[in-house]
Design an enzyme around this catalytic site. Structure first.
Site, PDB file in Angstrom:
ATOM      1  N   CYS A  97      45.872  33.160  45.162  1.00 19.52           N
ATOM      2  CA  CYS A  97      44.706  33.287  45.603  1.00 19.52           C
ATOM      3  C   CYS A  97      44.511  34.692  46.369  1.00 19.52           C
ATOM      4  O   CYS A  97      43.324  35.447  45.997  1.00 19.52           O
ATOM      5  CB  CYS A  97      44.069  32.493  46.549  1.00 19.52           C
ATOM      6  N   ASP A  98      45.567  35.009  47.225  1.00 19.10           N
ATOM      7  CA  ASP A  98      45.293  35.907  48.278  1.00 19.10           C
ATOM      8  C   ASP A  98      46.143  36.959  48.042  1.00 19.10           C
ATOM      9  O   ASP A  98      46.112  37.985  48.713  1.00 19.10           O
ATOM     10  CB  ASP A  98      45.440  35.256  49.522  1.00 19.10           C
ATOM     11  N   CYS A 139      48.392  30.366  49.582  1.00 21.30           N
ATOM     12  CA  CYS A 139      48.227  30.536  48.225  1.00 21.30           C
ATOM     13  C   CYS A 139      48.365  31.945  47.883  1.00 21.30           C
ATOM     14  O   CYS A 139      47.420  32.603  48.041  1.00 21.30           O
ATOM     15  CB  CYS A 139      46.581  29.850  47.798  1.00 21.30           C
TER      16      CYS A 139
END
Lengths: 108, 309
Positions: B138-139, B135
């Site tokens: 997200c990261d 992701c």
């Protein structure tokens, strides 16, 4: 967000999390993270279920870099369960509510 | 016809499941949608959606998922957080198992449980959340000014790699062929981006590091030459695998586990329909998932009319 979930900053981490007398779930999140926003309602539901037995805390990793880096967080959402100041479980990514309930129940 | 708890149970809360919910709610079916984690599906991890009509400037995956969720909720759709663990499809009334002690009955089922990112199976599991990610939204920001490897050559791999270049110093895109599968507009952007270096004809064979990813090992499949890329992250976008663990052997599925349907979204068992990424569709897009779901609900309505008459 529920008023019973506390949003804390790095300098409150020790007092609110490590020195808590009851177990704590810390939700490391950021506003740009879709899955973080998606699991927020689940965390709010859990807070209502376990009100008074488990403390629920959110840390915005954008504004608070110290505690995420202390726990080696390179991905969010990351949920860390603390008991007596120690990490007892760490879960990264989307997670089913049942799994969180199981984890909480082992700590209470 | 014996009684059941529901007319229709929808399994999964991504675009297919939510669309099925919208159509079923408007058809006034007695319907429930079960989602095991959070509604939205894979869409919510997508950085930016540019190919779903009605959003000329694009829309973030999360915002689109949330709009679909609110749309379904506004129509009164019941959405419950439940993990479907098994299906009993032998009778006219079908049984949905929700864990070891709970079950509900229904006349019809739409399986819209979607798919999950495939893993490399080269020992990356121990680095999940420690450099290994599926992701970018997200990261990605954790890799600011760092070097990362991305794996894959399809739309997701290229789109998300482009997003990562906002943060990273350098991105190696490792792909097992010598050309990308991604749609042309994405390819053009990737080739123009000077932070992206392509590693063609290569696969990731492993990774190592003390506490987190430090090196990603790759092998050229043509020359067999092995090398190591110094990188802090490894983003994996090599396709998807269907979420069909709960389905069992009663439904016909292909060799990868995707559920066979006809063009009316009917599976091999009457009353059981599948929509979206979980079925053997030639294209896995939001636009196709929502179309599948609309067709599936039409089938459900006909099926219920028939068994009731």
């Amino acid at each position: 967000m529920s008023e019973n979930i506390i949003e804390i900053e790095d300098d409150a981490f020790e007092q609110e999390v490590l020195k808590s007398t009851i177990p704590v779930l810390v939700d490391f999140w950021a506003p740009w993270c879709g899955p973080c926003r998606a699991i927020a309602p689940t965390i709010e539901e859990l807070q209502k279920t376990y009100d008074g037995k488990m403390k629920f805390v959110k840390v915005n990793v954008d504004e608070n870099p110290i505690s995420p880096s202390k726990y080696g967080i390179q991905a969010i959402p990351t949920l860390i369960f603390f008991k007596d100041g120690e990490v007892s479980e760490q879960i990264t990514g989307m997670v089913a509510k049942a799994k969180l309930e199981d984890t909480i129940n082992t700590l209470l | 016809m014996p009684q059941s708890d529901y007319d229709l149970v929808i399994i999964g809360g991504g675009p297919a499941g939510l669309t099925a919910g919208i159509y079923a709610a408007r058809a006034r079916l007695n319907v429930v949608l079960y989602e095991k984690a959070a509604p939205g599906g894979q869409v919510i991890i997508s950085d930016w959606i540019e190919n779903y009509p009605g959003f000329p400037d694009g829309i973030s995956g999360y915002d689109l998922g949330e709009k679909m969720l609110n749309h379904a909720k506004n129509l009164g759709l019941t959405i419950e957080t439940e993990d479907v663990t098994g299906l009993d499809l032998t009778g006219d009334i079908k049984v949905i198992h929700l864990g070891p002690e709970k079950s509900v009955t229904t006349k019809a089922i739409i399986i819209a449980s979607g798919a999950s990112p495939k893993t490399l199976n080269v020992g990356e599991d121990k680095f999940r959340g420690k450099g290994v990610s599926f992701c970018a939204t997200c990261d990605g920001p954790f890799f600011r000014d760092k070097t990362v490897v991305a794996v894959g050559g399809g739309d997701t791999a290229v789109q998300e790699s482009l997003f990562l270049t906002r943060f990273v110093k350098k991105l190696y895109l490792v792909h097992r062929r010598d050309e990308l599968r991604a749609t042309k507009i994405l390819q053009e952007r990737a080739f123009k981006n000077d932070k992206i270096e392509f590693v063609w004809d290569s696969v990731v064979t492993g990774m190592d590091g003390l506490f987190a990813v430090e090196n990603v090992n790759v092998k050229n499949v043509k020359t067999e030459e092995e090398s190591s890329i110094k990188a802090n992250g490894c983003f994996i976008w090599i396709g998807i695998t269907p979420n069909t663990d709960f389905v069992g052997d009663d439904l016909n599925r292909d060799e990868w586990g995707f559920i066979f349907t006809n063009d009316r979204m009917e599976t091999s068992i009457p009353g059981v329909f599948a929509a979206g990424d979980v079925r053997t569709t030639p294209l896995k897009q939001i636009a196709t998932a929502v179309g599948d779901a609309a067709i599936a609900v039409m089938g459900v309505e006909h099926y219920i009319e028939n068994i009731n008459s």
